[in-house]
Write an enzyme that holds these catalytic residues in place. Structure first.
Site, mmCIF file in Angstrom:
data_model
loop_
_atom_site.group_PDB
_atom_site.id
_atom_site.type_symbol
_atom_site.label_atom_id
_atom_site.label_comp_id
_atom_site.label_asym_id
_atom_site.label_seq_id
_atom_site.Cartn_x
_atom_site.Cartn_y
_atom_site.Cartn_z
ATOM 1 N N CYS A 137 14.980 -26.405 151.514
ATOM 2 C CA CYS A 137 13.924 -27.407 151.310
ATOM 3 C C CYS A 137 14.460 -28.827 151.483
ATOM 4 C CB CYS A 137 13.344 -27.207 149.916
ATOM 5 S SG CYS A 137 12.205 -28.480 149.411
ATOM 6 N N HIS A 166 -15.157 -44.540 144.919
ATOM 7 C CA HIS A 166 -15.623 -44.910 146.257
ATOM 8 C C HIS A 166 -14.907 -46.184 146.695
ATOM 9 C CE1 HIS A 166 -18.319 -45.394 149.644
ATOM 10 N NE2 HIS A 166 -18.472 -46.666 149.292
ATOM 11 N N GLY A 171 20.194 -28.213 146.730
ATOM 12 C CA GLY A 171 18.902 -28.563 147.328
ATOM 13 C C GLY A 171 18.362 -27.512 148.276
ATOM 14 N N ALA A 215 8.324 -23.979 148.604
ATOM 15 C CA ALA A 215 9.207 -24.536 147.587
ATOM 16 C C ALA A 215 8.558 -24.535 146.199
ATOM 17 C CB ALA A 215 9.597 -25.960 147.979
ATOM 18 N N GLU A 247 1.823 -18.519 170.525
ATOM 19 C CA GLU A 247 1.624 -17.772 169.279
ATOM 20 C C GLU A 247 1.172 -16.357 169.620
ATOM 21 O OE1 GLU A 247 1.889 -17.980 165.776
ATOM 22 O OE2 GLU A 247 1.069 -15.957 165.947
HETATM 23 C C1 LIG Z 1 11.277 -26.523 158.525
HETATM 24 C C2 LIG Z 1 10.777 -26.104 157.189
HETATM 25 C C3 LIG Z 1 9.858 -26.880 156.522
HETATM 26 C C4 LIG Z 1 9.398 -26.495 155.278
HETATM 27 N N1 LIG Z 1 8.485 -27.281 154.650
HETATM 28 C C5 LIG Z 1 8.010 -26.923 153.445
HETATM 29 C C6 LIG Z 1 7.091 -27.740 152.761
HETATM 30 O O1 LIG Z 1 6.706 -28.807 153.232
HETATM 31 N N2 LIG Z 1 6.658 -27.345 151.545
HETATM 32 C C7 LIG Z 1 7.077 -26.163 150.986
HETATM 33 O O2 LIG Z 1 6.646 -25.843 149.878
HETATM 34 N N3 LIG Z 1 7.953 -25.364 151.598
HETATM 35 C C8 LIG Z 1 8.439 -25.714 152.812
HETATM 36 N N4 LIG Z 1 9.365 -24.929 153.436
HETATM 37 C C9 LIG Z 1 9.815 -23.706 152.746
HETATM 38 C C10 LIG Z 1 10.864 -24.056 151.680
HETATM 39 O O3 LIG Z 1 11.930 -24.744 152.276
HETATM 40 C C11 LIG Z 1 11.349 -22.792 151.006
HETATM 41 O O4 LIG Z 1 10.242 -22.055 150.513
HETATM 42 C C12 LIG Z 1 12.267 -23.125 149.844
HETATM 43 O O5 LIG Z 1 13.391 -23.860 150.268
HETATM 44 C C13 LIG Z 1 12.728 -21.836 149.169
HETATM 45 O O6 LIG Z 1 13.488 -22.158 148.063
HETATM 46 P P1 LIG Z 1 14.613 -21.169 147.516
HETATM 47 O O7 LIG Z 1 15.229 -21.896 146.381
HETATM 48 O O8 LIG Z 1 14.055 -19.836 147.305
HETATM 49 O O9 LIG Z 1 15.666 -21.012 148.715
HETATM 50 P P2 LIG Z 1 16.507 -22.075 149.527
HETATM 51 O O10 LIG Z 1 15.891 -23.400 149.521
HETATM 52 O O11 LIG Z 1 16.753 -21.431 150.845
HETATM 53 O O12 LIG Z 1 17.869 -22.194 148.730
HETATM 54 C C14 LIG Z 1 18.749 -21.136 148.614
HETATM 55 C C15 LIG Z 1 20.091 -21.658 148.163
HETATM 56 O O13 LIG Z 1 20.908 -20.546 147.877
HETATM 57 C C16 LIG Z 1 22.214 -20.783 148.371
HETATM 58 N N5 LIG Z 1 22.826 -19.465 148.589
HETATM 59 C C17 LIG Z 1 22.461 -18.509 149.452
HETATM 60 N N6 LIG Z 1 23.213 -17.406 149.278
HETATM 61 C C18 LIG Z 1 24.069 -17.693 148.272
HETATM 62 C C19 LIG Z 1 25.085 -16.966 147.602
HETATM 63 N N7 LIG Z 1 25.339 -15.690 147.888
HETATM 64 N N8 LIG Z 1 25.783 -17.586 146.625
HETATM 65 C C20 LIG Z 1 25.508 -18.868 146.285
HETATM 66 N N9 LIG Z 1 24.547 -19.579 146.861
HETATM 67 C C21 LIG Z 1 23.843 -19.000 147.831
HETATM 68 C C22 LIG Z 1 22.011 -21.611 149.616
HETATM 69 O O14 LIG Z 1 23.173 -22.377 149.908
HETATM 70 C C23 LIG Z 1 20.826 -22.489 149.209
HETATM 71 O O15 LIG Z 1 21.253 -23.695 148.626
HETATM 72 C C24 LIG Z 1 9.867 -25.294 154.678
HETATM 73 C C25 LIG Z 1 10.815 -24.512 155.338
HETATM 74 C C26 LIG Z 1 11.280 -24.909 156.579
HETATM 75 C C27 LIG Z 1 12.306 -24.061 157.257
#
Ligand SMILES: Cc1cc2nc3c(=O)[nH]c(=O)nc-3n(C[C@H](O)[C@H](O)[C@H](O)COP(=O)(O)OP(=O)(O)OC[C@H]3O[C@@H](n4cnc5c(N)ncnc54)[C@H](O)[C@@H]3O)c2cc1C
Length: 476
Positions: free
Chosen positions: A48, A455, A45, A330, A213
């Site tokens: 996100c 509406h 997961g 995400a 900011e």
């Molecule tokens: C507080 C907060 C709120 C957010 N709210 C939103 C929102 O409402 N809507 C939205 O679109 N985005 C939101 N985001 C952004 C969103 O969370 C990210 O854009 C999204 O999670 C990125 O997805 P990803 O799969 O690229 O990486 P991640 O979700 O960071 O997942 C990466 C995965 O890779 C794994 N990993 C890392 N390195 C390794 C490795 N070497 N080997 C194996 N596994 C590894 C980690 O364990 C993790 O499970 C938010 C972010 C934050 C911090």
């Protein structure tokens, strides 16, 4: 379940099981590819699901309910004057929402026969005879996954200011999600989506919030009028917002934190609070994953890719938050994974269109936007026509007692094509979906003006924005 045969050669090994990685893995399996998914965390997961989108939106929903309860009498609802907040139960519900979706992902992995490896993945270099090898380290237990393609999806982490380390008072998005109670006071450094969402949550629960900011306006990637409106409503809600503030130092005091900064007029200032949230952006997790042994090129730590997410190393793709120039969202990560998988499977694909990405901030008031801001459209040389419709003129907004904000439509004056839509107000994060669909279909203001909207709905306010481009909104 991971395939225990070390000789198995997968079509794709995805490193990282966040929304980019797990979406790509599922799509790959749907295409009939043999997919391995490697994640360093035992629970899929990513950011996100565990410390990002899902927990924050769960708390924002709690905050919204709590805010409605404060006004209960106005709605004729009595007996809730003695309402009390059970913070432990709030956090328990948040954790239950996460747990439910972790289970959902586990089910989907099984359903699609995706081999899940729990451990830290590292590339070992270029493919040998067309096969890549990924080292997997599960707390010292080492194994290897072999695949014809590798998809990097390792995500990002919160950036901290130089010299700072997160602890129980200096917080990132991780620590702030498990506080034992809402703090009495909170300084938020950074007015991007993460910063303003936490500011909104904790203000609803009574925390004194100050936002600092560095840039001249709040939510700096949004249209300027959206930034202004958010600052206005936040001030009305009692959130102090200071833009142009350069934070110099963050230190722990006897019972809280002290932030020293230079304000917009160049004067040194000091502010104290119980906690500080550092929300100054997120850096890609591309260190120590073996990229130095490959031709993968980096731009300040982010991976450079072409339009189908291919890196400079043959057979190695990158998706999600680690990709240079891609918004860290995400749904963008998920779509980049879908595009890359389609390319690998030899199926039809279309690259991610950066000008058609919905950007949502789930504060009170919410923000939903897509496409060009007014300034960007002018800079690109468009002759621009703008339509603006206030939620004050929308009957559904009156029904739900949410009159702040507006819809702003930026259109091309010549053909009426919608170039950008910027919404601040009730359900803006839902309303923006229609705008993206219309932009995707290159819809025009004229076409929309003859599209029937139910509406009373908030979507009529969105339509009002289109009408105003032509100077003809019915309720304005
Ligand atoms: C507080 C907060 C709120 C957010 N709210 C939103 C929102 O409402 N809507 C939205 O679109 N985005 C939101 N985001 C952004 C969103 O969370 C990210 O854009 C999204 O999670 C990125 O997805 P990803 O799969 O690229 O990486 P991640 O979700 O960071 O997942 C990466 C995965 O890779 C794994 N990993 C890392 N390195 C390794 C490795 N070497 N080997 C194996 N596994 C590894 C980690 O364990 C993790 O499970 C938010 C972010 C934050 C911090």
């Amino acid at each position: 379940m991971a395939d225990s045969n070390p000789e198995t050669i997968y079509d794709v090994a995805v490193i990282g099981g966040g929304p980019a990685g797990y979406t790509a893995a599922i799509r790959g399996a749907e295409y009939g590819l043999k997919v391995a998914l490697i994640d360093a965390s035992p629970k899929l997961g990513g950011t996100c699901l565990h410390v990002g989108c899902i927990p924050t939106k769960t708390l924002l929903f709690n905050a919204e309910l709590w805010d409605y309860l404060k006004e209960a009498e106005e709605f004729g609802i009595k007996g809730v004057e003695s309402r009390a907040l059970d913070w432990a139960a709030v956090l328990a519900r948040k954790n239950a929402v996460i747990a439910k979706h972790v289970k959902g992902l586990e089910f989907l992995m099984k359903k699609h026969k995706i081999a899940v490896f729990s451990g830290f993945g590292r590339a070992t270099g270029p493919a040998q005879n067309g096969v890549h090898t990924v080292d997997v380290d599960a707390s010292g237990v080492k194994s290897q996954v072999k695949a014809k393609n590798v998809m990097l999806a390792t995500g990002s982490e919160a950036k901290l200011l130089p010299g700072l380390k997160a602890d129980d008072r200096i917080l990132t998005n991780i620590e702030i999600l498990s506080l034992a109670a809402p703090p009495k006071s909170l300084i938020v450094i950074g007015a991007g989506a993460v910063g303003v969402e936490f500011a909104s949550i904790f203000r609803s629960f009574g925390t004194e919030v100050t936002i600092l900011e560095f840039l001249p306006r709040m939510v700096p990637v949004e249209d300027e009028e959206i930034s202004k409106e958010l600052a206005r409503v936040f001030r009305k809600r009692g959130i102090e917002t200071q833009t142009g503030a350069k934070v110099e130092k963050v230190e722990r005091t006897a019972d809280g934190v002290r932030v020293s900064y230079t304000d917009a007029n160049g004067n040194p200032q000091v502010k104290e609070a119980e906690k500080v949230l550092v929300a100054v952006g997120r850096g890609p997790l591309t260190k120590d994953i073996g990229l130095e042994k490959t031709k993968v090129e980096l731009d300040r730590g982010s991976v450079k890719v072409n339009e189908v997410q291919e890196t400079a190393e043959p057979g190695v793709f990158a998706i999600g938050d680690i990709v240079a120039g891609l918004p860290q969202l995400a749904h963008v990560g998920a779509m980049s994974g879908i595009v890359a998988m389609a390319k690998i499977a030899g199926r039809k694909y279309r690259p991610v269109r950066k000008d058609r990405i919905p950007s949502c901030t789930y504060t009170e008031p919410q923000i939903g936007s897509a496409g060009l801001t007014e300034v960007q459209a002018k800079e690109k040389g468009f002759e621009v026509k703008v339509g603006k419709f206030p939620f004050a003129g929308n009957s559904k907004a009156t029904i739900v007692d949410s009159h702040d904000g507006f819809v702003k439509v930026v259109a091309d004056a010549k053909y009426g094509e919608i170039l950008g839509v910027h919404i601040i107000g009730p359900q803006a994060t839902e309303l923006i979906a229609e705008a993206v669909a219309v932009m995707e279909l290159e819809g025009t203001v004229d076409e929309l003006m003859f599209t029937i909207h139910a509406h009373p709905t908030l979507s009529e306010a969105r339509l009002g924005g289109d009408g105003e481009v032509a100077g003809m909104a019915i309720h304005a």
